[in-house]
Design an enzyme around this catalytic site. Structure first.
Site, PDB file in Angstrom:
ATOM      1  N   ILE A   1      -3.975 -10.314   7.910  1.00 11.84           N
ATOM      2  CA  ILE A   1      -4.359  -9.929   9.264  1.00 11.84           C
ATOM      3  C   ILE A   1      -5.754 -10.416   9.644  1.00 11.84           C
ATOM      4  O   ILE A   1      -6.115 -10.420  10.825  1.00 11.84           O
ATOM      5  CB  ILE A   1      -4.255  -8.401   9.476  1.00 11.84           C
ATOM      6  CG1 ILE A   1      -5.271  -7.650   8.601  1.00 11.84           C
ATOM      7  CG2 ILE A   1      -2.840  -7.908   9.236  1.00 11.84           C
ATOM      8  CD1 ILE A   1      -5.362  -6.157   8.926  1.00 11.84           C
TER       9      ILE A   1
ATOM     10  N   TYR B   1     -17.020   2.799   5.903  1.00  4.75           N
ATOM     11  CA  TYR B   1     -15.564   2.864   6.040  1.00  4.75           C
ATOM     12  C   TYR B   1     -15.161   3.503   7.372  1.00  4.75           C
ATOM     13  O   TYR B   1     -14.398   2.920   8.147  1.00  4.75           O
ATOM     14  CB  TYR B   1     -14.952   3.642   4.868  1.00  4.75           C
ATOM     15  CG  TYR B   1     -13.504   4.019   5.093  1.00  4.75           C
ATOM     16  CD1 TYR B   1     -12.514   3.044   5.190  1.00  4.75           C
ATOM     17  CD2 TYR B   1     -13.128   5.356   5.224  1.00  4.75           C
ATOM     18  CE1 TYR B   1     -11.192   3.388   5.411  1.00  4.75           C
ATOM     19  CE2 TYR B   1     -11.804   5.706   5.436  1.00  4.75           C
ATOM     20  CZ  TYR B   1     -10.842   4.723   5.527  1.00  4.75           C
ATOM     21  OH  TYR B   1      -9.537   5.066   5.754  1.00  4.75           O
TER      22      TYR B   1
ATOM     23  N   TRP C   1      -6.454  12.279   3.760  1.00  2.33           N
ATOM     24  CA  TRP C   1      -6.141  12.637   2.375  1.00  2.33           C
ATOM     25  C   TRP C   1      -4.729  12.194   1.972  1.00  2.33           C
ATOM     26  O   TRP C   1      -3.935  12.980   1.445  1.00  2.33           O
ATOM     27  CB  TRP C   1      -6.297  14.143   2.174  1.00  2.33           C
ATOM     28  CG  TRP C   1      -7.678  14.698   2.352  1.00  2.33           C
ATOM     29  CD1 TRP C   1      -8.710  14.172   3.077  1.00  2.33           C
ATOM     30  CD2 TRP C   1      -8.178  15.928   1.816  1.00  2.33           C
ATOM     31  NE1 TRP C   1      -9.806  14.983   3.020  1.00  2.33           N
ATOM     32  CE2 TRP C   1      -9.523  16.082   2.255  1.00  2.33           C
ATOM     33  CE3 TRP C   1      -7.627  16.935   1.032  1.00  2.33           C
ATOM     34  CZ2 TRP C   1     -10.318  17.175   1.915  1.00  2.33           C
ATOM     35  CZ3 TRP C   1      -8.414  18.034   0.684  1.00  2.33           C
ATOM     36  CH2 TRP C   1      -9.746  18.144   1.116  1.00  2.33           C
TER      37      TRP C   1
ATOM     38  N   ASP D   1      -9.467  10.285   9.319  1.00  4.06           N
ATOM     39  CA  ASP D   1     -10.342  11.419   9.631  1.00  4.06           C
ATOM     40  C   ASP D   1     -11.813  11.063   9.428  1.00  4.06           C
ATOM     41  O   ASP D   1     -12.697  11.775   9.914  1.00  4.06           O
ATOM     42  CB  ASP D   1      -9.980  12.633   8.757  1.00  4.06           C
ATOM     43  CG  ASP D   1     -10.054  12.338   7.262  1.00  4.06           C
ATOM     44  OD1 ASP D   1      -9.739  11.202   6.850  1.00  4.06           O
ATOM     45  OD2 ASP D   1     -10.413  13.242   6.487  1.00  4.06           O
TER      46      ASP D   1
ATOM     47  N   GLY E   1       0.821  -1.210   0.000  1.00  5.44           N
ATOM     48  CA  GLY E   1       0.000   0.000   0.000  1.00  5.44           C
ATOM     49  C   GLY E   1       0.855   1.260   0.000  1.00  5.44           C
ATOM     50  O   GLY E   1       2.087   1.209  -0.012  1.00  5.44           O
TER      51      GLY E   1
END
Length: 293
Positions: free
Chosen positions: A38, A126, A151, A103, A10
């Site tokens: 995981i 999410y 972001w 966030d 990632g």
């Protein structure tokens, strides 16, 4: 010192790999989902028994915000069950966990930057699964850092910056929303901050005879770059820095409906991480200039 990194393919995982050579005192173990799943306890156990990491940076997550609305079980499996599995393995092997959150745990109704103690209120699957993942860790053990960020972009993997540059090569014009306010975060800056937290914690442990309970570092922290902007502002700066000429229009969120609701305001207050770990944070525009594809 062994630092295990999940989600190696990632953005954060690749960012950590890109700077790992700067830290010869750290033995990094990078695991992709094929190396460490995981969502499976036995996979976590196998990796932890092999490497016995001192620290684990969890960069593995389900981050497809819109798809999460229709793939709830998959998001829950990775973001909640996966987080709990890692926390349990960390507890068993005396590993300190650094878990990256978002966030999106906030609803975006604030008018000032969110602090760590502000009440979460996610508006989509999410954000909800990420918040529940945080809680799963907190219910499992105490030796964790939860780092909320926003972001995230980089030269690695898929992200807003790379999407804008790609679309600009395919189109003459683009429309981007200008009424969602937040802060872009360079994944490399986030990676550096996480390693700074680890190094600071090691120094504190040494000063306290390896007893992590004797100091009060663990908990939730915010990290993003400094400043704030809209997605339109972000796109405009991306094109400016990369000398891309395109007809860019600002539109309201109502003109660009998505399955998941986005926070209208998700700027994060970084006072705590700067004070506790003496982390220096770049302005988002400055950091964006250093990011080259």
């Amino acid at each position: 010192m062994v630092v295990l990194v999940t989600g190696a393919n990632g953005q954060l995982g690749q960012a950590l790999q890109s700077i790992s050579g700067n830290y010869p005192e750290i033995d990094f173990v990078f695991c992709s989902s094929s190396d460490l799943d995981i969502t499976k306890k036995e996979s976590c156990e196998a990796v932890f028994v092999k490497y016995k990491p001192n620290y684990c940076i969890n960069g593995a997550a389900y981050t497809a915000v819109d798809k999460a609305e229709s793939e709830q079980e998959k998001a829950q499996l990775i973001n909640i069950i996966g987080a709990r599995n890692l926390a349990e393995a960390c507890k068993e092997y005396d590993t300190i966990l650094l878990h990256v959150s978002t966030d999106f745990v906030f609803d975006g109704t604030n008018k000032i930057a969110y602090k760590e103690e502000d009440l979460p209120n996610p508006t989509g699957v999410y954000g909800l699964t990420k918040l529940q993942g945080e809680k799963a860790i907190q219910e499992t053990f105490d030796n964790y850092f939860i780092i909320r960020t926003s972001w995230v972009y980089s030269q690695f993997a898929n992200n807003f910056m790379k999407t804008m540059i790609r679309l600009a090569s395919e189109r003459d014009s683009l429309s981007v929303v200008n009424d969602q306010i937040g802060t872009p975060t360079n994944a490399v800056d986030l990676a550096e901050a996480l390693i700074s937290m680890i190094c600071h914690t090691e120094r504190s442990r040494s000063a306290n005879n390896q007893q992590p309970t004797t100091y009060d570092l663990f908990g939730i922290y915010n990290f993003s770059n400094e400043g704030q902007c809209s997605w339109y502002d972000f796109a405009k700066k991306i094109f400016e820095i990369n000398s891309i000429k395109i007809n860019l229009s600002a539109i309201p969120t109502t003109s660009f409906p998505t399955p998941a609701k986005r926070p209208a305001f998700s700027v994060l207050d970084k006072t705590k991480i700067k004070k506790v770990f003496q982390v220096e944070i770049k302005d988002w525009k400055e950091s964006l200039r250093t990011c080259k594809i």
